[in-house]
Enzyme design. Structure first.
Site, PDB file in Angstrom:
ATOM      1  N   TRP A  18       0.799  -1.226   0.000  1.00 59.27           N
ATOM      2  CA  TRP A  18       0.000   0.000   0.000  1.00 59.27           C
ATOM      3  C   TRP A  18       0.834   1.280   0.000  1.00 59.27           C
ATOM      4  CZ3 TRP A  18      -4.924   2.056   0.159  1.00 59.27           C
ATOM      5  CH2 TRP A  18      -5.029   3.359   0.671  1.00 59.27           C
ATOM      6  N   ASN A  20       0.059   5.761   0.001  1.00 59.51           N
ATOM      7  CA  ASN A  20      -0.786   6.929  -0.250  1.00 59.51           C
ATOM      8  C   ASN A  20       0.100   8.162  -0.446  1.00 59.51           C
ATOM      9  OD1 ASN A  20      -1.235   6.144   2.795  1.00 59.51           O
ATOM     10  ND2 ASN A  20      -1.837   8.257   2.836  1.00 59.51           N
ATOM     11  N   ASP A  21      -0.117   9.225   0.279  1.00 64.20           N
ATOM     12  CA  ASP A  21       0.493  10.526  -0.051  1.00 64.20           C
ATOM     13  C   ASP A  21       1.992  10.510  -0.404  1.00 64.20           C
ATOM     14  OD1 ASP A  21      -1.859  10.871   1.339  1.00 64.20           O
ATOM     15  OD2 ASP A  21      -1.020  12.192   2.856  1.00 64.20           O
ATOM     16  N   GLN A  37       3.757   7.713   1.990  1.00 65.62           N
ATOM     17  CA  GLN A  37       3.051   6.967   3.022  1.00 65.62           C
ATOM     18  C   GLN A  37       3.005   5.520   2.569  1.00 65.62           C
ATOM     19  OE1 GLN A  37       0.998   8.481   6.134  1.00 65.62           O
ATOM     20  NE2 GLN A  37       3.119   9.043   5.747  1.00 65.62           N
ATOM     21  N   TRP A  45      -4.327   0.256   3.950  1.00 65.72           N
ATOM     22  CA  TRP A  45      -3.728   1.251   4.843  1.00 65.72           C
ATOM     23  C   TRP A  45      -3.519   0.627   6.217  1.00 65.72           C
ATOM     24  CZ3 TRP A  45      -4.723   3.989   9.358  1.00 65.72           C
ATOM     25  CH2 TRP A  45      -3.994   5.168   9.535  1.00 65.72           C
ATOM     26  N   PHE A  77       3.142   9.791   9.861  1.00 69.91           N
ATOM     27  CA  PHE A  77       2.204  10.362   8.891  1.00 69.91           C
ATOM     28  C   PHE A  77       2.952  11.337   7.957  1.00 69.91           C
ATOM     29  CE2 PHE A  77      -2.476   9.891  10.485  1.00 69.91           C
ATOM     30  CZ  PHE A  77      -2.321   8.522  10.527  1.00 69.91           C
ATOM     31  N   ARG A 143      -1.680  17.990  11.556  1.00 74.26           N
ATOM     32  CA  ARG A 143      -0.722  17.140  10.834  1.00 74.26           C
ATOM     33  C   ARG A 143      -0.242  17.688   9.487  1.00 74.26           C
ATOM     34  NH1 ARG A 143      -5.565  14.240  10.854  1.00 74.26           N
ATOM     35  NH2 ARG A 143      -6.647  14.123   8.857  1.00 74.26           N
ATOM     36  N   ASP A 144       0.634  16.907   8.882  1.00 74.41           N
ATOM     37  CA  ASP A 144       1.153  17.094   7.533  1.00 74.41           C
ATOM     38  C   ASP A 144       1.990  18.375   7.374  1.00 74.41           C
ATOM     39  OD1 ASP A 144      -0.465  14.881   7.251  1.00 74.41           O
ATOM     40  OD2 ASP A 144      -2.062  15.926   6.172  1.00 74.41           O
ATOM     41  N   GLU A 193      -6.203  18.679   4.763  1.00 75.84           N
ATOM     42  CA  GLU A 193      -4.970  17.899   4.920  1.00 75.84           C
ATOM     43  C   GLU A 193      -3.884  18.440   3.982  1.00 75.84           C
ATOM     44  OE1 GLU A 193      -6.574  13.561   6.237  1.00 75.84           O
ATOM     45  OE2 GLU A 193      -6.646  13.858   4.094  1.00 75.84           O
ATOM     46  N   TRP A 276      -9.796   8.476  -1.286  1.00 76.70           N
ATOM     47  CA  TRP A 276     -10.026   7.708  -0.056  1.00 76.70           C
ATOM     48  C   TRP A 276     -11.333   6.924  -0.106  1.00 76.70           C
ATOM     49  CZ3 TRP A 276      -6.588   6.011   3.035  1.00 76.70           C
ATOM     50  CH2 TRP A 276      -5.441   6.737   3.314  1.00 76.70           C
TER      51      TRP A 276
HETATM   52  C1  FRU Z   1      -3.903  12.324   3.558  1.00 78.18           C
HETATM   53  C2  FRU Z   1      -3.630  11.749   4.927  1.00 78.18           C
HETATM   54  C3  FRU Z   1      -2.796  12.710   5.759  1.00 78.18           C
HETATM   55  C4  FRU Z   1      -2.124  11.809   6.750  1.00 78.18           C
HETATM   56  C5  FRU Z   1      -1.892  10.555   5.943  1.00 78.18           C
HETATM   57  C6  FRU Z   1      -2.034   9.283   6.699  1.00 78.18           C
HETATM   58  O1  FRU Z   1      -4.212  11.361   2.608  1.00 78.18           O
HETATM   59  O2  FRU Z   1      -4.837  11.433   5.579  1.00 78.18           O
HETATM   60  O3  FRU Z   1      -3.535  13.761   6.343  1.00 78.18           O
HETATM   61  O4  FRU Z   1      -0.945  12.355   7.244  1.00 78.18           O
HETATM   62  O5  FRU Z   1      -2.830  10.578   4.876  1.00 78.18           O
HETATM   63  O6  FRU Z   1      -1.646   8.186   5.934  1.00 78.18           O
END
Ligand code: FRU
Length: 475
Positions: A18, A20-21, A37, A45, A77, A143-144, A193, A276
């Site tokens: 998996w 993501n970001d 990620q 996830w 994250f 976050r982020d 985010e 998502w």
């Molecule tokens: C965005 C998010 C971020 C977070 C991460 C977690 O897609 O939700 O806000 O840091 O993914 O995987």
């Protein structure tokens, strides 16, 4: 790897499991770093790590070991990486500059910001012993962090549920609050985010853009990216648009969490090609998730508004075959039809931008259709004619964006994704589609009146089987 079903052949995807970001995008000593990620143990996830890859051309990626693992402070994250050129952090010990990652530690819903550093150009990472460097003031979402050097100090943008907070630091280790933006601005259909505050040099001087991913609440459902244009005085972001205006970077369902590379003179970004709403269910194996094509960012004045423009990077080294046309004339009763590879780019300039058309990518008894209707001033992407949609009830959809005319378009197709750049990248849509077959048929037809255009069709080769381009040095 190259023969796995739905494996993108010129977009970045992990070997397995998996993602993501995109995280920690940073250009350093000739290398583009892409962290992301990552759940290394599963296709869904889970406990987040930072995966890592590097590239010298943004096309071929070298996969590197996981850079950051979860620890007692939580999962890792999203966040960013900077080069500490002036050794503000004091973490540099020899001639080599230190890369510093600023990321969110997430533990049972509690979020704080921490740092890690690398003294060997990103190959190995050490977490800072006094983490976290920014404590949570009592917010559920915190976050982020995206950090940039603002002349004399560091500035961090942080996503805090329904607004963005800005912090300042002299040394990356101690942070003080500057200001907040966004409670009353833009779209609020979901949580904010992955922010990014970007400086642009324009003919009219300096302009700032604040990028904010939002989930759900996108224009066509689920995840999407909005942006705000304005100014930043070192403390506060002041928008130049009114509260109700919403500007979307990409109207498709599958472009999320994009941020820019740090340490580059010109803004360049990449996004996660997913949503998502169904990201955990996509029918790919042994990996799940991929990145968009990297895109350069520009600003352009369109009808009195400052708009973000995206231009995909050139994939010249991968070009195999090119067909260019003289002016062709499409009639409603006669479709233009070509068999195309599953990795292709198709671009056209149209004589009159106000002609209705359908452009379909067809397989065996299924299709993805792009429809432009100038009377409704609308461009749609229809995924309801696809067969492989059952993995999520959210997937089959008709997605739209307002477009007054189509003077030109540029499509990038790669296995299971299409990125549609309209009018030199002023309007963009990114969509996934899972269609069987060794190749696709591209069918283009004018509706109602005839359409005159010139096109260029390109076959793109695989990064897993690189063939020397015929076009090297020519474009
Ligand atoms: C965005 C998010 C971020 C977070 C991460 C977690 O897609 O939700 O806000 O840091 O993914 O995987």
């Amino acid at each position: 790897m190259s023969h796995e079903k739905f494996r993108p052949q010129y977009h970045f995807s992990p070997r397995k499991n998996w993602i993501n970001d995109p995280n920690g995008l940073c250009y350093f000593n000739g290398e583009y770093h892409l962290f992301y990620q990552y759940h290394p143990h599963s296709k869904v996830w889970g406990p987040m790590h930072w995966g890592h890859a590097v590239s010298t051309d943004l096309i071929q990626w070298e996969h590197l070991p996981v850079a950051l693992y979860p620890d007692e402070l939580g999962q890792i994250f999203s966040g960013s990486v900077v080069v500490d050129h002036l050794n503000t952090s004091g973490l540099q010990v020899d001639q080599r500059k230190v890369m510093v990652a600023i990321f969110t530690h997430h533990k049972e819903g509690h979020e704080t910001q921490s740092i890690a550093y690398s003294r060997d150009e990103g190959r190995t990472w050490e977490k800072y012993h006094l983490n976290p460097v920014l404590d949570n003031p009592g917010l559920k979402d915190f976050r982020d962090p995206k950090v940039f050097w603002n002349e004399t100090h560091w500035v961090m943008s942080l996503a805090c549920g329904d607004h963005i907070r800005f912090y300042r630091s002299e040394d990356l280790l101690n942070w003080t609050y500057l200001s907040s933006f966004g409670h009353e601005y833009g779209a609020h259909g979901g949580v904010w985010e992955c922010p990014d505050l970007i400086r642009f040099q324009t003919d009219a001087g300096e302009k700032w853009v604040l990028i904010v991913s939002i989930n759900p609440g996108g224009p066509n459902g689920g995840s999407a990216i909005q942006y705000f244009t304005g100014s930043f005085d070192g403390k506060m972001f002041k928008p130049d648009q009114s509260k109700e205006v919403v500007k979307w970077a990409d109207y498709g369902r599958d472009f999320y969490a994009a941020v820019t590379w740090s340490n580059l003179a010109e803004p360049l970004w990449i996004g996660w090609m997913n949503n998502w709403q169904y990201a955990n269910e996509g029918p790919t194996h042994p990996f799940r998730g991929s990145m968009s094509i990297p895109r350069k960012l520009y600003l352009k004045e369109v009808e009195g508004k400052t708009m973000l423009v995206q231009k995909p990077i050139e994939v010249t080294p991968l070009l195999k075959e090119r067909t260019e046309s003289e002016c062709i004339c499409l009639k409603p009763e006669h479709a233009f039809s070509r068999v195309i590879q599953r990795q292709s780019s198709f671009q056209a300039t149209i004589k009159s931008g106000f002609v209705a058309f359908d452009l379909s990518i067809k397989g065996e008894g299924e299709q993805l259709t792009i429809n432009f209707n100038p009377f409704k001033q609308c461009l749609k992407v229809d995924r309801t004619g696809l067969k492989l949609v059952q993995f999520s009830k959210e997937f089959a959809s008709v997605d739209s964006m307002s477009v007054k005319y189509v003077n030109d378009f540029h499509l990038f197709i790669d296995e299971c994704s299409i990125e549609i750049f309209i009018n030199q990248g002023t309007k963009v849509m990114t969509e996934l589609f899972y269609m069987n077959g060794d190749s696709f048929t591209l069918e283009w037809k004018a509706n109602k009146t005839e359409l005159q255009a010139k096109y260029r069709l390109e076959e793109i080769s695989s990064i897993y089987e690189p063939a020397l381009s015929h076009f090297e040095g020519r474009v």
